[in-house]
Scaffold this active site. Sequence first.
Site, PDB file in Angstrom:
ATOM      1  N   TYR A  15      -3.041  43.740 -30.971  1.00  0.00           N
ATOM      2  CA  TYR A  15      -2.415  44.087 -32.254  1.00  0.00           C
ATOM      3  C   TYR A  15      -3.286  45.031 -33.086  1.00  0.00           C
ATOM      4  O   TYR A  15      -2.820  45.634 -34.041  1.00  0.00           O
ATOM      5  CB  TYR A  15      -2.107  42.824 -33.080  1.00  0.00           C
ATOM      6  CG  TYR A  15      -1.022  41.945 -32.474  1.00  0.00           C
ATOM      7  CD1 TYR A  15      -0.313  42.350 -31.357  1.00  0.00           C
ATOM      8  CD2 TYR A  15      -0.720  40.712 -33.018  1.00  0.00           C
ATOM      9  CE1 TYR A  15       0.667  41.544 -30.788  1.00  0.00           C
ATOM     10  CE2 TYR A  15       0.261  39.893 -32.463  1.00  0.00           C
ATOM     11  CZ  TYR A  15       0.948  40.320 -31.342  1.00  0.00           C
ATOM     12  OH  TYR A  15       1.911  39.518 -30.794  1.00  0.00           O
ATOM     13  N   LYS A  24      -5.193  35.598 -18.750  1.00  0.00           N
ATOM     14  CA  LYS A  24      -4.473  36.185 -17.615  1.00  0.00           C
ATOM     15  C   LYS A  24      -5.538  36.824 -16.735  1.00  0.00           C
ATOM     16  O   LYS A  24      -5.515  38.031 -16.438  1.00  0.00           O
ATOM     17  CB  LYS A  24      -3.438  37.188 -18.160  1.00  0.00           C
ATOM     18  CG  LYS A  24      -2.450  37.704 -17.148  1.00  0.00           C
ATOM     19  CD  LYS A  24      -1.413  36.685 -16.715  1.00  0.00           C
ATOM     20  CE  LYS A  24      -0.533  37.262 -15.622  1.00  0.00           C
ATOM     21  NZ  LYS A  24       0.343  36.272 -14.989  1.00  0.00           N
ATOM     22  N   ASP A  66       1.184  32.449 -18.193  1.00  0.00           N
ATOM     23  CA  ASP A  66       2.562  32.182 -17.731  1.00  0.00           C
ATOM     24  C   ASP A  66       2.720  30.694 -17.410  1.00  0.00           C
ATOM     25  O   ASP A  66       3.711  30.060 -17.773  1.00  0.00           O
ATOM     26  CB  ASP A  66       2.937  33.074 -16.529  1.00  0.00           C
ATOM     27  CG  ASP A  66       1.809  33.236 -15.524  1.00  0.00           C
ATOM     28  OD1 ASP A  66       0.647  32.894 -15.835  1.00  0.00           O
ATOM     29  OD2 ASP A  66       2.080  33.694 -14.400  1.00  0.00           O
ATOM     30  N   ASP A 101       0.298  34.191 -30.375  1.00  0.00           N
ATOM     31  CA  ASP A 101       1.491  34.438 -31.188  1.00  0.00           C
ATOM     32  C   ASP A 101       2.698  33.812 -30.491  1.00  0.00           C
ATOM     33  O   ASP A 101       3.490  33.075 -31.089  1.00  0.00           O
ATOM     34  CB  ASP A 101       1.655  35.969 -31.310  1.00  0.00           C
ATOM     35  CG  ASP A 101       2.690  36.378 -32.331  1.00  0.00           C
ATOM     36  OD1 ASP A 101       3.277  35.486 -32.983  1.00  0.00           O
ATOM     37  OD2 ASP A 101       2.923  37.587 -32.487  1.00  0.00           O
ATOM     38  N   ASP A 152       4.539  29.832 -31.253  1.00  0.00           N
ATOM     39  CA  ASP A 152       5.947  29.701 -31.658  1.00  0.00           C
ATOM     40  C   ASP A 152       6.682  28.770 -30.705  1.00  0.00           C
ATOM     41  O   ASP A 152       7.536  27.985 -31.111  1.00  0.00           O
ATOM     42  CB  ASP A 152       6.644  31.067 -31.668  1.00  0.00           C
ATOM     43  CG  ASP A 152       6.609  31.704 -33.046  1.00  0.00           C
ATOM     44  OD1 ASP A 152       5.724  31.326 -33.849  1.00  0.00           O
ATOM     45  OD2 ASP A 152       7.457  32.568 -33.330  1.00  0.00           O
TER      46      ASP A 152
END
Length: 358
Positions: free
Chosen positions: A141, A191, A223, A247, A251
């Site tokens: 970001y 990852k 994942d 992020d 959620d």
Amino acid sequence: MSKKILVLPGDGIGPEIVNEAVKLLDVLRSRHGLDAELTQGLLGGCAVDATGKPLPDETLSAAREADAILLGAVGGPQYDKLDRPLRPERGLLAIRSELELFGNLRPAILYPQLASASSLKPEVVSGLDIMIVRELTGGIYFGQPRGIEQADGERRGYNTLAYKESEIERIGRLAFETARKRDGRLCSVDKANVLEVSELWREVMERLHAEYPDVELSHMYVDNAAMQLVRAPKQFDVMVTTNMFGDILSDCAAMLTGSIGMLPSASLDRHSKGMYEPIHGSAPDIAGQGLANPLATILSVAMMLRYSLDEPALADRVEAAVGRVLDQGLRTGDIHTEGTRRVGTAEMGEAVIAALAE
Ligand code: NAD
């Protein structure tokens, strides 16, 4: 010395929910010995309307002075067409990065009274209590270079995912410390099978582990972590991950609990300064109607009491009051189920204040 709290109501439902939190803070000050001063400021769309900037200079300097910041939410459809630097969300990213609020703590707790509000089976989620520690001021970001360019006759969009060792180390430490205060289990999500930056992330977490031998460290690919959160979420105690993975996963974890209207968050710097906000957005669809659930904001005040104001007993008191109000069967629309009593924003806020005294 009196602690300074900067209150930033923001946009949409922000002012309504923050109003309930401020009423609660006033009661904590007048009747429960909280020594704090409150000031208000502008952030987000309301700041663009008033000053032309999503993060006005006065807000930033008040935030630097403050011990803690309470934020409602920012954004709304009327701001979506503004140039990127003027968008409300840019104000939020800027304040986080200017204050170096690198450590985002997002608990996902399922109140037993709300087990039926979850989309998962009650036995999979009841008693859920996870803490997600998300890196907040680095990663993709913020990485440079970024942009959209013309290349070979078409447009090409690109962003950069990069972490310095020091950035991984400071979020890692926060996560190990957090796990130490809970059940002592930390799962680092990356990852590393594909990304070099994740390889470094994993290496730093392993190195830090030597300093926290009492914490059990495990690693999981992102994942798989997404899958496990929905399959068997209670296996997790604390999860630590990068800005973007965090992020998304936080959620997902939030929705396990049934309502994003219930969940608080804290964003901390190296010391004890923090910005506290509900995890939901400005909910323009219900703004101004007195329908919003103020509990995530009220629980954000509890986190503020615990992490920035050194008032853990008051934090416990606020959390217990929220539990009692749920026991009484009061529910805003987002958590309402048959057999419970539907109330609005103000009634819910007032019920928490009444329950504080019990
Ligand atoms: P949202 O979280 O605002 O709303 C999603 C859904 O949840 C809506 O149906 C809304 O009514 C409901 N909801 C959210 N909070 C609630 C509450 N306290 N009580 C009851 N219901 C609640 O997400 P969105 O609709 O994707 O975004 C709306 C705006 O908020 C956008 O402009 C977005 O950019 C912004 N946003 C801001 C933040 C922030 O300030 N930290 C975070 C996310 C989104």
